[in-house]
Design a protein around this motif. Structure first.
Motif, PDB file in Angstrom:
ATOM      1  N   ALA A 100       0.722  -0.903   0.262  1.00 46.21           N
ATOM      2  CA  ALA A 100       0.040  -0.133  -0.017  1.00 46.21           C
ATOM      3  C   ALA A 100       0.747   1.104  -0.103  1.00 46.21           C
ATOM      4  O   ALA A 100       2.294   1.366   0.690  1.00 46.21           O
ATOM      5  N   ASP A 101       1.133   2.331  -0.558  1.00 46.88           N
ATOM      6  CA  ASP A 101       1.288   3.396  -0.660  1.00 46.88           C
ATOM      7  C   ASP A 101       0.894   4.881   0.055  1.00 46.88           C
ATOM      8  O   ASP A 101       2.001   4.669   0.865  1.00 46.88           O
ATOM      9  N   ALA A 102      -0.354   4.367   0.717  1.00 50.55           N
ATOM     10  CA  ALA A 102      -0.778   4.824   2.179  1.00 50.55           C
ATOM     11  C   ALA A 102      -2.081   4.610   2.611  1.00 50.55           C
ATOM     12  O   ALA A 102      -2.629   3.585   2.008  1.00 50.55           O
ATOM     13  N   TYR A 103      -1.970   5.178   4.206  1.00 50.75           N
ATOM     14  CA  TYR A 103      -3.069   4.638   5.128  1.00 50.75           C
ATOM     15  C   TYR A 103      -3.861   5.438   5.780  1.00 50.75           C
ATOM     16  O   TYR A 103      -3.204   5.976   5.966  1.00 50.75           O
ATOM     17  N   GLN A 114      -7.541  14.725  -0.561  1.00 50.67           N
ATOM     18  CA  GLN A 114      -7.101  14.635  -1.709  1.00 50.67           C
ATOM     19  C   GLN A 114      -5.874  15.484  -1.389  1.00 50.67           C
ATOM     20  O   GLN A 114      -5.266  15.012  -2.974  1.00 50.67           O
ATOM     21  N   ALA A 115      -5.519  15.218  -0.560  1.00 45.83           N
ATOM     22  CA  ALA A 115      -4.162  15.834  -0.746  1.00 45.83           C
ATOM     23  C   ALA A 115      -3.240  14.752  -0.535  1.00 45.83           C
ATOM     24  O   ALA A 115      -1.964  14.740  -2.093  1.00 45.83           O
ATOM     25  N   GLN A 116      -3.387  13.349   0.175  1.00 50.86           N
ATOM     26  CA  GLN A 116      -2.704  11.627  -0.685  1.00 50.86           C
ATOM     27  C   GLN A 116      -2.533  11.549  -1.441  1.00 50.86           C
ATOM     28  O   GLN A 116      -1.728  11.293  -2.541  1.00 50.86           O
ATOM     29  N   ILE A 117      -4.487  11.890  -2.598  1.00 50.77           N
ATOM     30  CA  ILE A 117      -4.194  11.862  -4.089  1.00 50.77           C
ATOM     31  C   ILE A 117      -3.593  11.950  -4.614  1.00 50.77           C
ATOM     32  O   ILE A 117      -2.413  11.963  -5.477  1.00 50.77           O
ATOM     33  N   ALA A 118      -2.899  14.036  -4.324  1.00 46.90           N
ATOM     34  CA  ALA A 118      -2.820  14.331  -5.310  1.00 46.90           C
ATOM     35  C   ALA A 118      -1.228  14.337  -4.953  1.00 46.90           C
ATOM     36  O   ALA A 118      -0.091  14.598  -5.878  1.00 46.90           O
ATOM     37  N   SER A 119      -0.355  13.679  -3.931  1.00 50.58           N
ATOM     38  CA  SER A 119       0.503  13.778  -3.525  1.00 50.58           C
ATOM     39  C   SER A 119       1.143  12.776  -5.055  1.00 50.58           C
ATOM     40  O   SER A 119       2.660  12.921  -4.953  1.00 50.58           O
ATOM     41  N   LEU A 120       0.355  11.470  -4.811  1.00 54.27           N
ATOM     42  CA  LEU A 120       0.794  10.321  -5.320  1.00 54.27           C
ATOM     43  C   LEU A 120       1.321  10.569  -6.875  1.00 54.27           C
ATOM     44  O   LEU A 120       1.898   9.649  -7.414  1.00 54.27           O
ATOM     45  N   LEU A 121      -0.188  11.124  -7.121  1.00 56.64           N
ATOM     46  CA  LEU A 121       0.428  11.205  -8.591  1.00 56.64           C
ATOM     47  C   LEU A 121       1.257  12.222  -9.110  1.00 56.64           C
ATOM     48  O   LEU A 121       1.944  12.012 -10.345  1.00 56.64           O
ATOM     49  N   SER A 122       1.532  12.844  -7.935  1.00 58.85           N
ATOM     50  CA  SER A 122       2.605  13.927  -8.995  1.00 58.85           C
ATOM     51  C   SER A 122       3.776  13.735  -8.549  1.00 58.85           C
ATOM     52  O   SER A 122       5.233  13.336  -9.442  1.00 58.85           O
ATOM     53  N   ASN A 123       4.053  12.764  -7.445  1.00 58.14           N
ATOM     54  CA  ASN A 123       4.847  11.861  -7.320  1.00 58.14           C
ATOM     55  C   ASN A 123       5.500  11.072  -8.582  1.00 58.14           C
ATOM     56  O   ASN A 123       6.498  11.006  -8.880  1.00 58.14           O
ATOM     57  N   ARG A 124       4.510  10.245  -8.955  1.00 60.84           N
ATOM     58  CA  ARG A 124       4.582   9.089 -10.281  1.00 60.84           C
ATOM     59  C   ARG A 124       5.049   9.931 -11.435  1.00 60.84           C
ATOM     60  O   ARG A 124       5.758   9.699 -12.436  1.00 60.84           O
ATOM     61  N   ILE A 127       9.213  11.357 -11.309  1.00 57.91           N
ATOM     62  CA  ILE A 127       9.545   9.891 -11.399  1.00 57.91           C
ATOM     63  C   ILE A 127       9.417   9.534 -13.237  1.00 57.91           C
ATOM     64  O   ILE A 127      10.385   9.883 -13.740  1.00 57.91           O
ATOM     65  N   LYS A 128       8.565   9.813 -13.869  1.00 57.73           N
ATOM     66  CA  LYS A 128       8.147   9.871 -15.456  1.00 57.73           C
ATOM     67  C   LYS A 128       9.470  10.571 -15.829  1.00 57.73           C
ATOM     68  O   LYS A 128       9.749  10.411 -17.198  1.00 57.73           O
ATOM     69  N   SER A 129       9.051  12.249 -15.582  1.00 60.24           N
ATOM     70  CA  SER A 129       9.516  13.527 -16.212  1.00 60.24           C
ATOM     71  C   SER A 129      11.208  13.033 -16.196  1.00 60.24           C
ATOM     72  O   SER A 129      11.423  13.583 -16.934  1.00 60.24           O
ATOM     73  N   TYR A 130      11.431  12.783 -14.945  1.00 60.21           N
ATOM     74  CA  TYR A 130      12.657  12.614 -14.848  1.00 60.21           C
ATOM     75  C   TYR A 130      13.434  11.051 -15.176  1.00 60.21           C
ATOM     76  O   TYR A 130      14.742  11.931 -15.578  1.00 60.21           O
ATOM     77  N   TYR A 131      12.871   9.881 -16.014  1.00 61.70           N
ATOM     78  CA  TYR A 131      13.677   8.987 -16.624  1.00 61.70           C
ATOM     79  C   TYR A 131      13.671   9.785 -18.284  1.00 61.70           C
ATOM     80  O   TYR A 131      14.329   9.347 -18.606  1.00 61.70           O
ATOM     81  N   ALA A 132      12.123  10.087 -18.804  1.00 65.67           N
ATOM     82  CA  ALA A 132      11.988  10.741 -20.444  1.00 65.67           C
ATOM     83  C   ALA A 132      13.354  11.651 -20.841  1.00 65.67           C
ATOM     84  O   ALA A 132      13.922  12.031 -21.565  1.00 65.67           O
ATOM     85  N   SER A 133      13.933  13.117 -19.625  1.00 65.20           N
ATOM     86  CA  SER A 133      14.430  13.442 -19.924  1.00 65.20           C
ATOM     87  C   SER A 133      16.453  13.579 -19.631  1.00 65.20           C
ATOM     88  O   SER A 133      17.204  14.168 -19.624  1.00 65.20           O
ATOM     89  N   ALA A 143       9.979   2.279 -11.607  1.00 72.31           N
ATOM     90  CA  ALA A 143       9.449   1.134 -10.866  1.00 72.31           C
ATOM     91  C   ALA A 143       8.859   1.120  -9.518  1.00 72.31           C
ATOM     92  O   ALA A 143       9.675   2.634  -8.639  1.00 72.31           O
ATOM     93  N   ASN A 144       7.638   1.197  -9.449  1.00 74.01           N
ATOM     94  CA  ASN A 144       7.063   1.047  -7.552  1.00 74.01           C
ATOM     95  C   ASN A 144       7.289   0.517  -6.878  1.00 74.01           C
ATOM     96  O   ASN A 144       6.794   0.277  -5.862  1.00 74.01           O
ATOM     97  N   THR A 145       7.396  -0.747  -7.788  1.00 78.30           N
ATOM     98  CA  THR A 145       6.992  -2.560  -6.899  1.00 78.30           C
ATOM     99  C   THR A 145       8.145  -3.425  -7.183  1.00 78.30           C
ATOM    100  O   THR A 145       8.933  -2.130  -8.971  1.00 78.30           O
ATOM    101  N   ASN A 146       8.739  -4.294  -7.029  1.00 72.46           N
ATOM    102  CA  ASN A 146       9.410  -5.280  -7.282  1.00 72.46           C
ATOM    103  C   ASN A 146       8.748  -5.677  -9.040  1.00 72.46           C
ATOM    104  O   ASN A 146      10.099  -6.578  -9.880  1.00 72.46           O
TER     105      ASN A 146
END
Length: 258
Positions: A100-103, A114-124, A127-133, A143-146
């Motif tokens: 689980a990513d948050a409890y 709402q803050a938990q949702i926004a934080s999880l989606l923003s962080n993902r 990470i994606k933008s950093y990889y691409a650039s 990756a977020n899991t094994n």
């Protein structure tokens, strides 16, 4: 409307489902399920980007649902927020151990959820933008899991094995990964914000950056080794993706070594 992330709410209490859905519908598309088994059916059919699930439910509880989501290659990238009235440390540990990513404890404030949702989606997204650039960042950084890491490692290796094949496409890769084309396409899009074609192109460019950084190859050799048909096409693609021409990139690497 179409660009809103799709959130799946899972709770056997229809009042709570309705309450959360009403609060989220301004920013997100919302799907609902009354237990984990129904949620899994929705996950197979729709491009869910985040799951919010109660823990205590009939048929399949939130712990089991979370475990299945996080261990399955088709769904392991999806963030999961668990809701529970069981305010015990052991319950929280169990949820987090299952991936689980948050409890969030009931009763909760809608603003906190709402803050938990926004934080999880923003962080993902970051990470994606950093990889691409970033020229030398590995695909597994997303990756977020094994399960995600194993999937991306295998995909990275497959693309690199077939790098000089300029016709490499989504059908071939899906076949290599033993996945249906729609499932493979949806997984790639969800985990990277890229189409498989874009991901293949970026993987070629990252291989090129790695070869250039060794200083052992000329730029035209690198273009050929990374599967680009022409030097001009390679230069344009490299600059568009990383914001720098291959020649400048080589000079920058050399300057850093001197």
């Amino acid at each position: 409307m179409e660009n809103k992330p799709l959130i799946l709410l899972v709770d056997d209490n229809e009042e709570i489902l309705s309450f959360i859905a009403d609060d989220l519908e301004e920013k997100y598309k919302v799907a609902t399920a009354l237990h984990g088994a129904a949620a899994l059916e929705i996950l197979q059919e729709q491009p869910v980007q985040l799951v919010i699930s109660d823990v205590m439910m009939p048929v399949m509880d939130g712990f089991e649902l979370c475990s299945i989501i996080k261990s399955g290659v088709e769904s392991s990238h999806i963030p999961v927020i668990l809701l529970t009235a069981r305010n015990t440390l052991q319950s929280k540990i169990e949820g987090l151990e299952l991936g689980a990513d948050a409890y969030v404890e009931k009763p909760f404030s809608p603003e906190f959820l709402q803050a938990q949702i926004a934080s999880l989606l923003s962080n993902r997204h970051k990470i994606k933008s950093y990889y691409a650039s970033s020229p030398l960042v590995h695909m597994r950084s997303m990756a977020n899991t094994n399960a995600d890491e194993q999937f991306l490692e295998k995909l990275h290796d497959l693309i690199n094995q077939h790098l000089t094949n300029m016709d490499l496409d989504v059908e071939q890769l899906a076949d290599f990964m033993n996945m249906s084309r729609p499932t493979f396409y949806r997984k790639i899009k969800a985990i990277s914000d890229l189409t498989p074609h874009e991901l293949i192109n970026i993987a070629r460019l990252k291989k090129a950056a790695a070869l250039l950084s060794t200083g052992a190859y000329k730029i035209n050799e690198v273009a050929e080794l990374s599967g680009f048909g022409s030097l001009t096409n390679f230069g344009k693609n490299f600059q568009k993706q990383f914001g720098i021409l291959p020649s400048r990139y080589v000079a920058q690497i050399q300057a850093e070594r001197d």
